[in-house]
Design a protein around this motif. Structure first.
Motif, PDB file in Angstrom:
ATOM      1  N   UNK A   5       0.822  -1.216   0.000  1.00  0.00           N
ATOM      2  CA  UNK A   5       0.000   0.000   0.000  1.00  0.00           C
ATOM      3  C   UNK A   5       0.854   1.263   0.000  1.00  0.00           C
ATOM      4  N   UNK A   6       2.077   1.181   0.463  1.00  0.00           N
ATOM      5  CA  UNK A   6       2.953   2.347   0.576  1.00  0.00           C
ATOM      6  C   UNK A   6       3.914   2.377  -0.606  1.00  0.00           C
ATOM      7  N   UNK A   7       3.810   3.436  -1.393  1.00  0.00           N
ATOM      8  CA  UNK A   7       4.644   3.588  -2.584  1.00  0.00           C
ATOM      9  C   UNK A   7       5.556   4.787  -2.368  1.00  0.00           C
ATOM     10  N   UNK A   8       6.844   4.532  -2.332  1.00  0.00           N
ATOM     11  CA  UNK A   8       7.806   5.622  -2.150  1.00  0.00           C
ATOM     12  C   UNK A   8       8.425   5.994  -3.485  1.00  0.00           C
ATOM     13  N   UNK A   9       8.365   7.275  -3.819  1.00  0.00           N
ATOM     14  CA  UNK A   9       9.003   7.823  -5.011  1.00  0.00           C
ATOM     15  C   UNK A   9       9.922   8.949  -4.530  1.00  0.00           C
ATOM     16  N   UNK A  10      11.219   8.867  -4.776  1.00  0.00           N
ATOM     17  CA  UNK A  10      12.135   9.885  -4.241  1.00  0.00           C
ATOM     18  C   UNK A  10      11.759  11.314  -4.607  1.00  0.00           C
ATOM     19  N   UNK A  11      11.296  11.517  -5.867  1.00  0.00           N
ATOM     20  CA  UNK A  11      10.939  12.867  -6.306  1.00  0.00           C
ATOM     21  C   UNK A  11       9.779  12.791  -7.281  1.00  0.00           C
ATOM     22  N   UNK A  12       8.766  13.642  -7.075  1.00  0.00           N
ATOM     23  CA  UNK A  12       7.617  13.717  -7.977  1.00  0.00           C
ATOM     24  C   UNK A  12       7.226  15.180  -8.143  1.00  0.00           C
ATOM     25  N   UNK A  13       6.417  15.453  -9.158  1.00  0.00           N
ATOM     26  CA  UNK A  13       5.857  16.807  -9.273  1.00  0.00           C
ATOM     27  C   UNK A  13       4.944  17.066  -8.083  1.00  0.00           C
ATOM     28  N   UNK A  14       3.978  16.171  -7.891  1.00  0.00           N
ATOM     29  CA  UNK A  14       3.142  16.207  -6.684  1.00  0.00           C
ATOM     30  C   UNK A  14       2.653  14.792  -6.402  1.00  0.00           C
ATOM     31  N   UNK A  15       2.489  14.455  -5.149  1.00  0.00           N
ATOM     32  CA  UNK A  15       2.043  13.101  -4.803  1.00  0.00           C
ATOM     33  C   UNK A  15       0.608  12.867  -5.274  1.00  0.00           C
ATOM     34  N   UNK A  16      -0.232  13.899  -5.263  1.00  0.00           N
ATOM     35  CA  UNK A  16      -1.595  13.738  -5.779  1.00  0.00           C
ATOM     36  C   UNK A  16      -1.569  13.370  -7.257  1.00  0.00           C
ATOM     37  N   UNK A  17      -0.755  14.084  -8.034  1.00  0.00           N
ATOM     38  CA  UNK A  17      -0.681  13.808  -9.470  1.00  0.00           C
ATOM     39  C   UNK A  17      -0.139  12.405  -9.733  1.00  0.00           C
TER      40      UNK A  17
END
Length: 249
Positions: A5-17
């Motif tokens: 259930x937990x998805x880690x992304x080091x860098x994103x534009x926004x977590x909602x997007x």
């Protein structure tokens, strides 16, 4: 965090997007996304807040996360989703910092300083909400902020202690699930009562700018659509949407 259930992304534009993209990609391949799937990141390059505002955060110092929800609720009740999530964030923060309040519609304040912001976005199909993404930015360990931000604070600044982001995100997940159960069981009165109990400036007279005019008024509650209700000393009432009122701090 060893949990699908937990998805880690080091860098994103926004977590909602990113979470919205993730849900659409899985759906295109014939897979559903598990409710309470959470995307979290070290850094957002284009974090968003209410009313198109940006959300600034130093990398690796704060909680930046979005939750996928699929509530069985009609669009006319959608503000209760904001209520349940704001209560969840406030309760988690209150474990570490005294006097956390919800500033309508769903910022979290310590006294007159902002410690967290929430952005809730819905997809609506027919007569029901088909998908909700609830994003949150919580100032956790950051102690230095841009001078362009008017009144920021963090859990570390308020408590003097540094805390682990994953630990607090897990705590928020657990707390949010409890409030979400109340939402799904249509315990709207209970949610609203607690929201009012923790609402910033509830029944206190302060300055506001309403439709461009400065007034002295107090928050007296919300209408059935989640709009803010203000009342001046002479009994004059104002019904305010998101962009129709400014708080004088």
């Amino acid at each position: 965090m060893n949990n699908e259930r937990f998805i880690f992304i080091p860098e994103v534009t926004s977590t909602n997007d990113y979470l919205n993209f993730f849900i659409r990609e899985r759906k295109s391949k014939g897979f559903n996304t598990q409710e309470f799937t959470i995307v979290h990141t070290d850094r957002q390059t284009a974090g968003r807040g209410q009313q198109g505002n940006t959300w600034e955060s130093n990398p690796k110092e704060n909680i930046l996360a979005s939750f996928y929800l699929n509530p069985s609720i009609s669009p006319r009740k959608q503000f209760y989703i904001n209520i349940f999530f704001a209560l969840s964030v406030r309760k988690m923060i209150s474990k570490y910092v005294y006097s956390a309040k919800i500033k309508w519609p769903n910022d979290i304040y310590i006294d007159q300083k902002k410690i967290a912001g929430i952005l809730v976005e819905h997809n609506i199909q027919g007569s029901m909400i088909s998908q909700t993404i609830a994003g949150v930015g919580i100032n956790l360990n950051q102690t230095s902020f841009s001078k362009l931000l008017p009144n920021p604070t963090s859990i570390k600044l308020e408590s003097g202690h540094e805390n682990g982001r994953i630990t607090l995100l897990k705590e928020l997940d657990t707390i949010a699930r409890t409030y979400y159960e109340l939402l799904n069981n249509e315990q709207y009165e209970q949610l609203l009562k607690e929201y009012y109990w923790h609402l910033f400036r509830m029944n206190e007279t302060h300055g506001f700018i309403v439709h461009g005019e400065e007034v002295e008024a107090k928050v007296i509650g919300l209408d059935e659509y989640g709009q803010l209700l203000l009342m001046e000393k002479d009994g004059k009432k104002h019904v305010c949407g998101f962009k129709e009122v400014q708080w004088i701090l």
